[in-house]
Design a protein around this motif. Structure first.
Motif, short mmCIF file in Angstrom:
data_model
loop_
_atom_site.label_atom_id
_atom_site.label_comp_id
_atom_site.label_asym_id
_atom_site.label_seq_id
_atom_site.Cartn_x
_atom_site.Cartn_y
_atom_site.Cartn_z
N TYR A 280 0.81 -1.21 0.00
CA TYR A 280 0.00 0.00 0.00
C TYR A 280 0.85 1.27 0.00
N ARG A 281 1.68 1.41 0.98
CA ARG A 281 2.41 2.67 1.14
C ARG A 281 3.35 2.95 -0.04
N PRO A 282 4.17 2.00 -0.48
CA PRO A 282 5.06 2.31 -1.60
C PRO A 282 4.31 2.79 -2.84
N LEU A 283 3.18 2.17 -3.14
CA LEU A 283 2.43 2.56 -4.34
C LEU A 283 1.69 3.88 -4.12
N ALA A 284 1.08 4.04 -2.94
CA ALA A 284 0.30 5.25 -2.67
C ALA A 284 1.18 6.49 -2.70
N LEU A 285 2.35 6.41 -2.11
CA LEU A 285 3.22 7.56 -2.05
C LEU A 285 3.86 7.88 -3.40
N LYS A 286 3.82 6.92 -4.32
CA LYS A 286 4.32 7.17 -5.68
C LYS A 286 3.22 7.67 -6.60
N GLY A 287 2.03 7.89 -6.03
CA GLY A 287 0.92 8.35 -6.86
C GLY A 287 0.24 7.22 -7.61
N GLN A 288 0.46 5.99 -7.19
CA GLN A 288 -0.11 4.82 -7.87
C GLN A 288 -1.17 4.15 -7.01
N PHE A 289 -1.91 4.98 -6.25
CA PHE A 289 -2.93 4.43 -5.37
C PHE A 289 -4.03 3.72 -6.18
N SER A 290 -4.40 4.28 -7.30
CA SER A 290 -5.48 3.66 -8.09
C SER A 290 -5.10 2.24 -8.51
N GLN A 291 -3.83 2.04 -8.82
CA GLN A 291 -3.36 0.70 -9.19
C GLN A 291 -3.50 -0.25 -7.99
N TRP A 292 -3.11 0.24 -6.82
CA TRP A 292 -3.24 -0.59 -5.62
C TRP A 292 -4.71 -0.86 -5.31
N LYS A 293 -5.55 0.16 -5.47
CA LYS A 293 -6.98 0.03 -5.15
C LYS A 293 -7.63 -1.03 -6.05
N LEU A 294 -7.20 -1.06 -7.31
CA LEU A 294 -7.72 -2.07 -8.22
C LEU A 294 -7.36 -3.47 -7.73
N SER A 295 -6.13 -3.63 -7.27
CA SER A 295 -5.71 -4.93 -6.74
C SER A 295 -6.51 -5.29 -5.50
N ALA A 296 -6.79 -4.30 -4.65
CA ALA A 296 -7.56 -4.55 -3.44
C ALA A 296 -8.98 -4.97 -3.77
N CYS A 297 -9.58 -4.30 -4.75
CA CYS A 297 -10.95 -4.67 -5.15
C CYS A 297 -10.98 -6.08 -5.74
N GLU A 298 -9.98 -6.41 -6.56
CA GLU A 298 -9.90 -7.75 -7.13
C GLU A 298 -9.74 -8.80 -6.03
N PHE A 299 -8.93 -8.45 -5.01
CA PHE A 299 -8.77 -9.37 -3.88
C PHE A 299 -10.09 -9.56 -3.15
N ARG A 300 -10.81 -8.47 -2.91
CA ARG A 300 -12.10 -8.56 -2.23
C ARG A 300 -13.07 -9.42 -3.02
N ASP A 301 -13.15 -9.18 -4.32
CA ASP A 301 -14.08 -9.95 -5.14
C ASP A 301 -13.69 -11.42 -5.23
N SER A 302 -12.39 -11.68 -5.14
CA SER A 302 -11.93 -13.08 -5.25
C SER A 302 -12.31 -13.89 -4.03
N LEU A 303 -12.52 -13.21 -2.90
CA LEU A 303 -12.83 -13.95 -1.68
C LEU A 303 -14.18 -14.66 -1.77
N ALA A 304 -15.07 -14.10 -2.58
CA ALA A 304 -16.39 -14.74 -2.73
C ALA A 304 -16.28 -16.09 -3.42
N LYS A 305 -15.18 -16.28 -4.13
CA LYS A 305 -15.01 -17.52 -4.89
C LYS A 305 -14.18 -18.56 -4.15
N VAL A 306 -13.67 -18.16 -2.98
CA VAL A 306 -12.81 -19.10 -2.23
C VAL A 306 -13.67 -20.19 -1.62
#
Length: 761
Positions: A280-306
């Motif tokens: 989170y922090r390395p990407l957010a501080l580089k201005g790449q929060f949206s990229q991290w947020k996309l990964s977080a959303c994909e992780f959240r959505d993937s949990l429904a399939k576990v």
């Protein structure tokens, strides 16, 4: 106890109850310190209690100046206050002042920032007005950070004395939390750092997880990840507060590795969560929060399939709790609120995980936070310090800056004053001025009264009541970026002129500094008054030459005011005649002041500058001193020696009271058969005697009698061989017992000498 524990206690235990001078001085050139110092503060309230002033709004709407009120008792207490708290407080206020001074030195002014044609000194090569403005704001934000840092240092210093949790210490801690909130939301510099600053503010004010929970989960449980509060309480609290490094560490030490065999799906999920949090922090501080947020959303959505192969019900609960965590890190308000106790916890989580790097959204975050977790309402009259902090947080986020400044001012007036200036420069106070006070022309801006001028002028006046803060007070009053109107500038100059004579100069450096201020403001009368005051002090402390210098400098040769008695020159004459000359003449030796004697005999270093008036006024004593030295000389004739005395006796400004003792110098030699006098010299003595009686008043004759009586009745144990009293005694001649006998004796001796001269001629 750390700051978080302090906050978590909600202040329940509070009882309802507040530039180096060179002190070394030479024997003759230093203003001695006659005051006594104390290691204890007489009353700490001297640093926080303020005088009554006109209300802010009334002052803004009028031309009435703030009134300076000098409290002599408070000032005298502050002179003696030299304990650790006093030293720390003075150091803290000086650090605040340096922030404002730094802004002025960088040419960042309110007028520049508010005019349409914005220019600033340190960006001359950059003609882009927007860039220049942003550059100025960066400098202002940096100065705000310095205020925060300096307050923390101040708190650390008083903590070392055990004062941190008295009422004053608690108020300062509360102020620190409020400043951190203001910093996080308005003085953050780079918007990418704003969520981190918000998280820091919340975590310092109200620490979670509690130590007891950490002990129970991480220490007392063999496999922490299985603890019923590990995911839904312990980890969730760390995540909502942005303590992501700790999240990675506690997961790593939770011993979840055993799941790799028993429940590989859950093991993989936990590993993915940890990696996601770590990135989170390395990407957010580089201005790449949206990229991290996309990964977080994909992780959240993937949990429904576990699909867990394990039949252990606890594993399913863990997966559900991790899903809640994934909803938190993807910024879902309802889940965040469900895992938060207060609105500010919701606010920090939304700022971290909703949408970063867009300052316009933070108002919405706040509105969502107070909707999901409505803040408590308090009666203003009954707020304790914790409640006061929470109320101030709301006022900060709702941009009620005047209420914020009032709260700051109630807790620590000095800090509030400097913060008001930074708020003013940032434009956050513009909405408080009426339309007519918001004119944009340079002339209108210069004459505009401002909120920061009100607070800083009050603070300056209070500094003038604290001895060691006087330079800060005068520095603020002289700062043309604070008081810009002609009226304010003139009034401040008058305040300084009236105050400086009250300032206790403990060293020559202090006096030189005060006189420099007088010179800068052309305060001629004030400078003369100070010279007179410290001339008296130098004289009292035994520094005669220093006193003469002071008194000469307060002399005004151009004054024709008959009511102006020129007290300075009166003191010079008093010192020269009634102290130096009289001391020498009464005791028949050079005056008891080595420096004065070296001056009149030209034995001082050329670097010592001697005022011409001093030289002129000392000239009679120089003649007397020379006369005494000549009496021991075998190279000069008696006539040459006494010619110096004749010069004195013929000096038109010689006080009449000295005539008898000067004439007494002749007696031993008039009774010496071997001493040779010329007839004209003897006639001159007779003329002097006749003139003395003819021209002296009753008072002058009485003074002459008194000096003569004192001289013959107070003979020092160690005397000079030329002392006329001793010479007469050695010749078995009885000393005349009064002035009448003295004159009669001299006349008889002269008649005898004249007869001898006449017979021998």
């Amino acid at each position: 106890m750390d700051g978080a524990e302090f906050a978590e206690r909600n202040f329940d235990d509070i009882e309802v109850l507040e530039i180096p001078d060179d002190d070394t001085t030479s024997e003759t050139e230093g203003i001695s310190d006659s005051s006594t110092t104390s290691n204890k503060v007489v009353d700490r309230r001297i640093y926080v209690e303020e005088k009554p002033y006109i209300e802010l709004q009334e002052w803004l709407d009028s031309r009435t100046p703030l009134e300076f009120q000098f409290n002599k008792a408070q000032y005298n207490k502050s002179v003696r206050a030299d304990d650790n708290y006093s030293q720390s407080y003075v150091k803290y206020v000086n650090s605040l002042y340096k922030s404002i001074e730094s802004i002025s030195e960088k040419d960042i002014s309110r007028v520049d920032l508010e005019t349409e044609e914005f220019t600033i000194g340190f960006t001359e090569e950059d003609s882009d007005r927007t860039i220049a403005r942003e550059h100025a704001f960066e400098q202002i934000d940096q100065e705000f950070e310095k205020i925060l840092t300096n307050l923390q240092v101040f708190l650390q210093e008083i903590e070392s004395d055990g004062d941190s949790y008295d009422e004053n210490g608690l108020q300062l801690h509360s102020l620190l939390y409020m400043l951190q909130c203001l910093h996080a939301n308005y003085f953050y510099g780079d918007v990418k750092l704003k969520p981190e600053f918000i998280a820091k503010w919340v975590n310092v004010f109200y620490q979670k997880p509690a130590d007891e929970l950490a002990q129970s989960v991480m220490i007392n449980t063999r496999t922490p990840y299985t603890h019923p509060q590990f995911w839904n309480t312990y980890v969730s609290q760390l995540i909502t507060r942005g303590l992501l490094t700790q999240v990675v560490e506690v997961i790593a030490h939770s011993r979840y590795e055993e799941l790799e065999e028993s429940c590989p799906e859950l093991y993989s999920t936990i590993s993915d969560l940890s990696l996601l949090i770590e990135n989170y922090r390395p990407l957010a501080l580089k201005g790449q929060f949206s990229q991290w947020k996309l990964s977080a959303c994909e992780f959240r959505d993937s949990l429904a399939k576990v699909k867990l192969a394990s039949t252990n019900a606890q594993h399913g609960i863990m997966l559900s709790q991790i899903y809640d965590l994934s909803c938190i890190i993807t910024g879902l308000p309802k889940t965040i609120a469900a895992h938060s106790e207060t609105w500010y916890e919701v606010y920090v989580a939304l700022s971290l995980y909703s949408i970063r790097d867009d300052n316009a959204l933070y108002k919405e975050f706040y509105n969502v936070a107070i909707t999901e977790k409505p803040p408590p309402t308090f009666e203003d009259e009954s707020l304790d310090i914790a409640q006061l902090s929470e109320e101030c947080f709301k006022n900060i986020l709702e941009e009620n800056f005047l209420k914020v400044l009032k709260t700051f001012h109630d807790l620590e007036p000095a800090t509030a004053s400097y913060v008001s200036k930074l708020l003013e420069l940032r434009g956050y106070l513009n909405n408080y001025y009426s339309s007519q006070n918001n004119a944009r022309s340079v002339e209108a801006l210069l004459n505009k009264r401002t909120i920061s001028e009100y607070f800083l002028t009050r603070h300056a006046f209070e500094c003038l009541n604290i001895h060691k803060l006087v330079p800060v007070g005068i520095g603020l009053l002289l700062n043309r970026d604070i008081a810009t109107s002609t009226q304010s500038i003139e009034y401040n100059s008058d305040v300084i002129a009236n105050f400086l004579p009250q300032f206790k100069c403990e060293t020559n450096d202090d006096l030189e500094w005060a006189l420099t201020i007088c010179a800068k403001l052309n305060l001629v009368s004030t400078a003369r008054e100070m010279y007179y005051i410290y001339g008296l002090k130098s004289l009292e402390d035994g520094y005669v030459f220093e006193a003469l210098n002071m008194f000469v400098n307060c002399y005004d040769p151009t004054s024709f005011d008959r009511d102006n008695k020129n007290e300075g020159m009166k003191q010079v004459h008093r010192i020269v005649w009634d102290m130096i000359f009289q001391d020498s003449l009464v005791n028949n030796r050079p005056a008891n002041d080595d420096l004065i004697n070296n001056i009149v005999t030209s034995k001082v270093d050329k670097s010592l500058k001697i005022h011409p008036v001093i030289r002129q006024c000392l000239s009679p004593y120089a003649v007397l001193n020379d006369f005494f030295h000549s009496l021991n000389s075998n190279e000069l004739t008696l006539i040459k020696k006494f010619s110096k005395l004749i010069h004195l006796l013929k000096f038109s400004y010689l006080p009449k009271k000295f005539y008898p003792l000067l004439l007494s110098q002749y007696l031993p030699y008039l009774y010496d058969a071997n001493s040779e006098f010329q007839l004209p010299d003897l006639i001159v003595i007779i003329d002097v005697i006749d003139s003395y009686y003819a021209q002296s008043s009753e008072v002058e004759l009485k003074e002459g009698e008194e000096l003569y009586q004192y001289s013959i009745n107070h003979i020092e144990e160690v005397t000079q061989p030329y002392d006329w009293r001793i010479l007469l005694q050695n010749r078995k001649v009885e000393l005349p017992q009064n002035l009448k006998e003295l004159i009669k004796t001299i006349r008889n001796a002269i008649v005898s000498k004249i007869g001898k001269v006449y017979i021998e001629s």
